[in-house]
Design a protein around this motif. Structure first.
Motif, PDB file in Angstrom:
ATOM      1  N   GLN A 168       8.100  33.050   4.447  1.00 38.60           N
ATOM      2  CA  GLN A 168       7.215  31.966   4.875  1.00 38.60           C
ATOM      3  C   GLN A 168       6.471  31.372   3.693  1.00 38.60           C
ATOM      4  N   TYR A 171       8.687  29.001   1.776  1.00 40.18           N
ATOM      5  CA  TYR A 171       8.840  27.659   2.319  1.00 40.18           C
ATOM      6  C   TYR A 171       7.633  26.789   2.015  1.00 40.18           C
ATOM      7  N   VAL A 172       6.434  27.364   2.236  1.00 43.11           N
ATOM      8  CA  VAL A 172       5.235  26.573   1.948  1.00 43.11           C
ATOM      9  C   VAL A 172       5.174  26.259   0.461  1.00 43.11           C
ATOM     10  N   LEU A 174       7.675  25.903  -1.641  1.00 43.00           N
ATOM     11  CA  LEU A 174       8.639  24.857  -1.987  1.00 43.00           C
ATOM     12  C   LEU A 174       8.092  23.476  -1.617  1.00 43.00           C
ATOM     13  N   LEU A 175       7.484  23.419  -0.445  1.00 47.46           N
ATOM     14  CA  LEU A 175       6.912  22.143  -0.026  1.00 47.46           C
ATOM     15  C   LEU A 175       5.777  21.744  -0.959  1.00 47.46           C
ATOM     16  N   SER A 255      -5.178  26.613   1.322  1.00 50.19           N
ATOM     17  CA  SER A 255      -5.590  27.220   2.594  1.00 50.19           C
ATOM     18  C   SER A 255      -4.368  27.623   3.400  1.00 50.19           C
ATOM     19  N   PHE A 256      -3.326  26.825   3.288  1.00 53.49           N
ATOM     20  CA  PHE A 256      -2.093  27.134   3.994  1.00 53.49           C
ATOM     21  C   PHE A 256      -1.507  28.445   3.501  1.00 53.49           C
ATOM     22  N   LEU A 258      -3.140  30.918   2.249  1.00 51.36           N
ATOM     23  CA  LEU A 258      -3.965  31.989   2.814  1.00 51.36           C
ATOM     24  C   LEU A 258      -3.599  32.202   4.276  1.00 51.36           C
ATOM     25  N   ALA A 259      -3.439  31.108   5.011  1.00 47.23           N
ATOM     26  CA  ALA A 259      -3.135  31.222   6.435  1.00 47.23           C
ATOM     27  C   ALA A 259      -1.810  31.941   6.658  1.00 47.23           C
ATOM     28  N   VAL A 260      -0.798  31.594   5.853  1.00 47.06           N
ATOM     29  CA  VAL A 260       0.508  32.231   6.010  1.00 47.06           C
ATOM     30  C   VAL A 260       0.391  33.718   5.711  1.00 47.06           C
ATOM     31  N   TYR A 262      -2.261  35.570   5.741  1.00 48.11           N
ATOM     32  CA  TYR A 262      -3.123  36.253   6.707  1.00 48.11           C
ATOM     33  C   TYR A 262      -2.401  36.499   8.023  1.00 48.11           C
ATOM     34  N   SER A 263      -1.690  35.481   8.508  1.00 47.79           N
ATOM     35  CA  SER A 263      -1.054  35.665   9.815  1.00 47.79           C
ATOM     36  C   SER A 263       0.054  36.707   9.722  1.00 47.79           C
ATOM     37  N   LYS A 266      -1.565  40.222   9.462  1.00 49.15           N
ATOM     38  CA  LYS A 266      -2.089  40.648  10.745  1.00 49.15           C
ATOM     39  C   LYS A 266      -0.973  41.157  11.657  1.00 49.15           C
TER      40      LYS A 266
ATOM     41  N   LEU B 627      -7.060  28.048   8.903  1.00 45.83           N
ATOM     42  CA  LEU B 627      -6.594  29.381   9.294  1.00 45.83           C
ATOM     43  C   LEU B 627      -6.377  29.447  10.791  1.00 45.83           C
ATOM     44  N   LEU B 631      -2.967  29.916  12.860  1.00 46.57           N
ATOM     45  CA  LEU B 631      -2.734  31.079  13.728  1.00 46.57           C
ATOM     46  C   LEU B 631      -2.406  30.625  15.142  1.00 46.57           C
TER      47      LEU B 631
END
Lengths: 742, 742
Positions: A168, A171-172, A174-175, A255-256, A258-260, A262-263, A266, B627, B631
């Protein structure tokens, strides 16, 4: 070895495997069980860690070295370490069934690393002895041993988290790179033909590769306004380009990431913990089936207290009788003399709970001089010491002390005042020792008492030594004394309740931060090894009082006139492991790449790659971990997570009493067992002993200290306690190494 | 106005309030309902926004101005704006019951801001006309109108999020500051007496306040290696101090801030959305009770189709008959001719679902030249265009184009190739228009079709104009052409499925990013106003070709020899609103504070405060939002969130058909209603029309586009659909302004 003995040994192995979440699948022959017990002995495990540390520390002594040692010395040490790992590996191979051993990529990884290291050592030795140039390339592989050889499941899990998030993230990324490339192309077209100049006079944004690199560095915020200034000076409207870039690439994409991370973290964590809990339960069922005996006709199988006692003694040889009795009484709450499977399974959890035995004893002075200790003056002193105002007065003293520390210590008033403060602090400790029983004061969990005493006593000694050696002006001792003085101020934090809550969360996060420490060491070590090969000796550091003309360009003419040399960054180099680690830390905070001036421009790839691995992946995993820890700590209702076990303990509890000691904030549950009094209490019943029962159990659950623990509980409450899966969990192989996909 | 009319008006108000989540409590007299409808008219709302923008934009023309205007002009404009707000306020006061009006701090805030602005204007005018010095201090209050006057519920909610998180942030911040202060004290004691010098020759770490400031700036990573270098050059071991500082204060505390903000954001968001859903349901029940009639004896009250049709027509005057029929058939799935409360309540949700009516028509060329359109050549062309390879060929062309864009456009080969590419792109569009019905090709949701056509046609015109005016070398046109060329490359993203998923998430996040844009504007505006008063004119920017000797120190002798002047940061000043905003953006990315050199040292407080507000609070809220959005997007199972409504629509669905068009990725559900065919289809049954039903309903739920929408669904599934609370929800007052606690 008798059959019974063997059964107990095997049960012990199962229970302690469950307790420490080990997941090896071993032969169950008596021979192997013995070997397995030896393999998991704390001494063997420590020894492996020692060898790993020695092996990693070799980088300090190998060229480029902090302390140079001859090649024969470092090579011999390395051979010893590698042999130790080989022996450990053979030991492991004896325990594990052959097919399982060769299927586990962790083992293959270790074997490959050891083999490659031996090959590299031989080639290096041969080349060096014949005077050729040689590179110790296998040093990059060393940290893999830390990941795979040891019992570092946490570290492997962190690596697995990363591996799972990688697709994941890729992919982010690369974008994100596509966005950087498109922005660079726009920049080239907009600014390239305008003939703008950067601050050092070079053409601005004319080369596409340079633009990509500059804009990538902008994401790390290292060249933040500088890269934009020439365009901004030319026209206000060009800032729109940079504003868009900053909003999209710095804020949104970062932030993306981090979000990737983090999710994924989790999701993965939950799945792993769920399987851990299942595996543990399965092992406890195995142990139960070894010791069970049928009770009555058609009755459910049970384990008797005698067998249970024997098992517990094998698992924890130095457990006190009282503690064992307590555990039994928790499990066998109806006093039947035997327990069923459901109760037995909880033994692993029960053993994880740290129980501190505190014997309530009268104060030694009370025993020696009872009349003096009970005199009105003495009573008044004790009353004052336990009073809340006493704490506040000392908080005030600390604040005043803080001001004095800030003042110039060469002023005689200030240095004399320091003696006054030392006396006041010593007085505080003595008064507290007078008012509280010394053994209770210095109990293991009284962090702040220990902290105070050590700091004050060390400061006292330091100050005495310092004034004794006043003429020698030993900076080291003075430094330590100063630091000790400042550290005293930290105690202020403990007096404010909200701060204490935050500090407690930090302390709970502590153990897992160590895992991240290991992770960082592994990554830094690999990058340091590569960086040293690429950049060693390219930048020289000269002592400030050196008069060499090379000093102003760090000994490398290529650096003449660069900001790197101007800002005196010469010590930021890869000339040895220590400075490499420091440079890597600086790169983690702000990615600056002055080194590209001294080597080929492609060395930038090293810095970009480091940024991707450390900042985008590892720092985000760290932030994700802190986020999750915080959320679990603050938002999950603790009472929901109380295990059935803790509820039982609370039911058993005869009398909960909070210590009046102001220092005691970490108490979870106080268990007072009158029943035990007769066993352990050797003291005659005194007045004080009548007031309080003399034996108390304080339960400070160690498992709940970590986020893992809390998560485990979360899933334990989800999994029905009566739901025992007899079949082995399918996906039990947690000890998969990280590099199997590499 | 008749009683029936009034009832319908009131019901309309309730339903549209529910639809747009408005929460005003208004009098229900016929007069007020009319006023309320006027108040919520889109024209009035737009007008208010226009006045707010004009009012905020005044900063461009007031001293210090970008475009200076006389005081009378700006004052008159401001008076007009303020009057408009006053009128709007009076309008609102007429609708709302008196006691409710004065209880709502939002209204009081607006009245105070308007009054203060008038007072300030008067004082300023009087002082200026008599030649005194005066400050327009009320300009700081202007953004509060944006927060409070408008219908910007999202913005107020963001402010409420911040306000709720403040106490927890404050505690963590205090602890963080304590840690900075303690570290500074240690630094003072360790380095202060060693006589170290910084790179510009000033003493290193000798003044406590300076150390605190330097270490605070280190947290922003602005002075990252510089602040450490003197100590590091002196001794390696001093880096331990900085490593500890970085680990504790940069990584741990900054993550903690994020965690606190995130956990508060999450908690608060859930609570707000839960209450919104409740309030909406309550309003729909009110509307139902206005239109209900008893059916049979003791039967449940229902609303007939006639009444329902009338209501829907009032709410959405330009709704098509087919669309209305569709909505009714969704609600009244058993064709009873009337619906109960449960179905009626869903009307608000139903109206929020965007339904695009696509009439399937044969291609115009097919109608005009049927034989040509169906000829083998034409069929082959259409087959090729719809083939997957066609897309891939054009992707390849775009890639080749990217390389050409990167090359020097003054090379004749490159500039001629550009014409070739333009022709290829035009050909693509024409071919697609030939193969697809033009109205379907340019349907509203076909983002990429629109994107392509606009970009290519603009580029074509730009290139033509540019070559026509070749001798004039108009950079602006060329710039636009270049940007358009690069933008074409973006289409590549759409061909890779995983990228598309990420882009879709970004697009969904889009609307809420606008809320954060407003939030940032509010905060930046306030800081810009204060910053302009503090720093205006202190730093001068000279055009690059200016020969003034002041140029090298930005016109301020205090800046002589500072890094600020050396790096040519002169344009980073507070001399007008635009440059203030740019400086504030730079401060957001990396907090650099060269300005403290030109004013008193206490100006640092401005920069630290800005860092706390923007970086620690607002950026973290932004990250928390991304985030959570991520999620919700990725981890929540969408099928769980499908409303009962959507399930019904799916049940109704007769035939789901995915367009074969490669551009059409955004389709959620295609609803094909054969039953409607007879109503709307004016075309005779042709061959094409037989293959596809001629009227299709595409349902692209607008609500699910935003995170809010998804969250609302999450809670809607939690709240039992049959559970109607007749009593008004207690805590209904969402429109609480943010500043009531200020």
């Amino acid at each position: 070895m008798t059959e019974v003995c063997y059964k107990f040994d095997l049960a012990t192995v199962y229970v302690s495997d469950a307790q420490y979440n080990r997941n090896s699948v071993f032969d169950t022959s008596p021979q192997t069980v013995r070997l397995y017990l030896l393999y998991n002995h704390w001494f063997m495990q420590t020894l492996v860690y020692v060898f790993i540390i020695v092996n990693l520390a070799l980088a300090l002594f190998e060229d480029p070295a902090v302390v140079p040692l001859p090649i024969w010395a470092t090579s011999t040490t390395e051979i010893i370490c590698l042999s130790a790992f080989t022996v450990r590996m053979i030991h492991y191979a004896k325990i594990i069934p052959k097919d399982k051993f060769w299927k586990d990529p962790k083992n293959i990884c270790i074997i490959v690393v050891i083999t490659l290291s031996f090959i590299d050592l031989t080639i290096y030795g041969a080349l060096k002895s014949t005077g050729y140039f040689a590179i110790r390339w296998s040093r990059v592989l060393r940290p893999l041993l830390l990941v795979n050889v040891t019992e570092g499941r946490q570290l492997r899990r962190a690596f697995r988290s990363i591996r799972n998030a990688l697709p994941q993230i890729a992919y982010v990324f690369l974008l994100f790179m596509f966005s950087v490339l498109v922005f660079s192309l726009v920049a080239l077209k907009l600014f390239g033909k305008r003939g703008l100049l950067t601050i050092d006079g070079s053409p601005y944004f004319t080369d596409y590769v340079d633009i990509v690199f500059d804009l990538y560095v902008l994401v790390t915020t290292a060249n933040s306004p500088d890269v934009m200034m020439p365009a901004y000076n030319y026209s206000d409207s060009f800032t729109i380009f940079f504003i868009l870039y900053i909003v999209i690439n710095i804020y949104t994409f970062m932030s993306f990431f981090l979000a990737v991370v983090y999710s994924n973290y989790k999701k993965h964590l939950k799945e792993e913990v769920r399987q851990l809990v299942k595996a543990r339960r399965f092992k406890m069922c195995r142990a139960f089936s070894l010791l069970q005996e049928a009770r009555g006709e058609g009755g459910e199988p049970v384990v008797t207290q005698a067998k249970w006692n024997h098992l517990v003694k094998l698992i924890k040889p130095n457990i006190s009788i009282a503690h064992r009795e307590l555990l039994w009484s928790v499990l066998d709450d109806q006093n039947k003399g035997h327990i069923g499977k459901f109760a037995f399974v909880q033994l692993a959890d029960l053993l994880s709970i740290q129980v501190i035995t505190v014997k309530s004893q009268p104060h030694p002075i009370h025993i020696c001089f009872p009349s003096m200790y009970n005199s009105p003056v003495s009573r008044f002193i004790r009353y004052v010491v336990h009073h809340r105002m006493f704490v506040h007065v000392y908080d005030l003293i600390i604040l005043v002390n803080a001001v004095f520390i800030g003042l110039d210590e060469e002023n005689p008033v200030v240095s004399n005042a320091e003696w006054g403060f030392l006396v006041l602090y010593m007085l505080e400790i003595i008064l507290k020792l007078y008012a509280t029983e010394p053994r209770a004061f210095f109990a293991r969990h009284h962090f702040w008492n220990w902290f105070d005493t050590i700091i004050i006593v060390s400061a006292l000694f330091g100050t005495i030594i310092n004034s004794a050696l006043k003429h020698c002006k030993c900076r080291q001792i003075l430094d330590i004394v100063f630091i000790l003085r400042v550290l005293r101020l930290i105690r202020l934090v403990d007096t404010i309740k909200r701060f204490r809550a935050i500090i407690n969360t930090l302390i709970k996060i502590g153990p897992t931060i160590l895992t991240f420490g290991q992770l960082i060491v592994v990554v830094y070590y690999i990058f340091a090894m590569v960086g040293m090969e690429l950049f060693k000796g390219k930048v020289q550091f000269f002592e400030p009082n050196s008069t060499s003309p090379d000093q102003e360009y760090c000994g490398n003419p290529l650096l003449k006139g660069t900001t790197f040399a101007k800002l005196n960054y010469c010590k930021n180099n890869f000339n040895n492991v220590v400075s490499s680690f420091i440079v890597l830390l600086e790169l983690t905070v702000v990615n600056q790449c002055g080194f590209t001036a001294v080597t080929h421009i492609s060395a930038r790839i090293f810095f970009i790659f480091f940024h991707i691995v450390v900042v985008i992946i590892i720092i985000n995993i760290f932030v994700a971990f802190i986020l999750e820890a915080f959320l679990v700590e603050y938002t999950v209702d603790k009472s929901d997570l109380q295990t059935s076990l803790e509820k039982k303990i609370e039911e058993l509890e005869l009398n909960v009493q909070h210590f009046m000691d102001a220092y005691q904030h970490s108490i979870l549950v106080l268990l007072i067992l009158d029943a035990m009094e007769s066993n352990d209490n050797e003291l005659g019943p005194s007045e004080a002993a009548k007031q309080k029962p003399s034996l108390m159990f304080k339960i400070a659950s160690r498992r709940s200290r970590t986020v893992d623990g809390l998560l485990q509980r979360m899933f334990e409450t989800e999994i029905h306690p009566e739901d025992f899966e007899e079949e082995e969990p399918e996906n039990i192989n947690f000890s998969n190494p990280v590099f199997d996909s590499v």
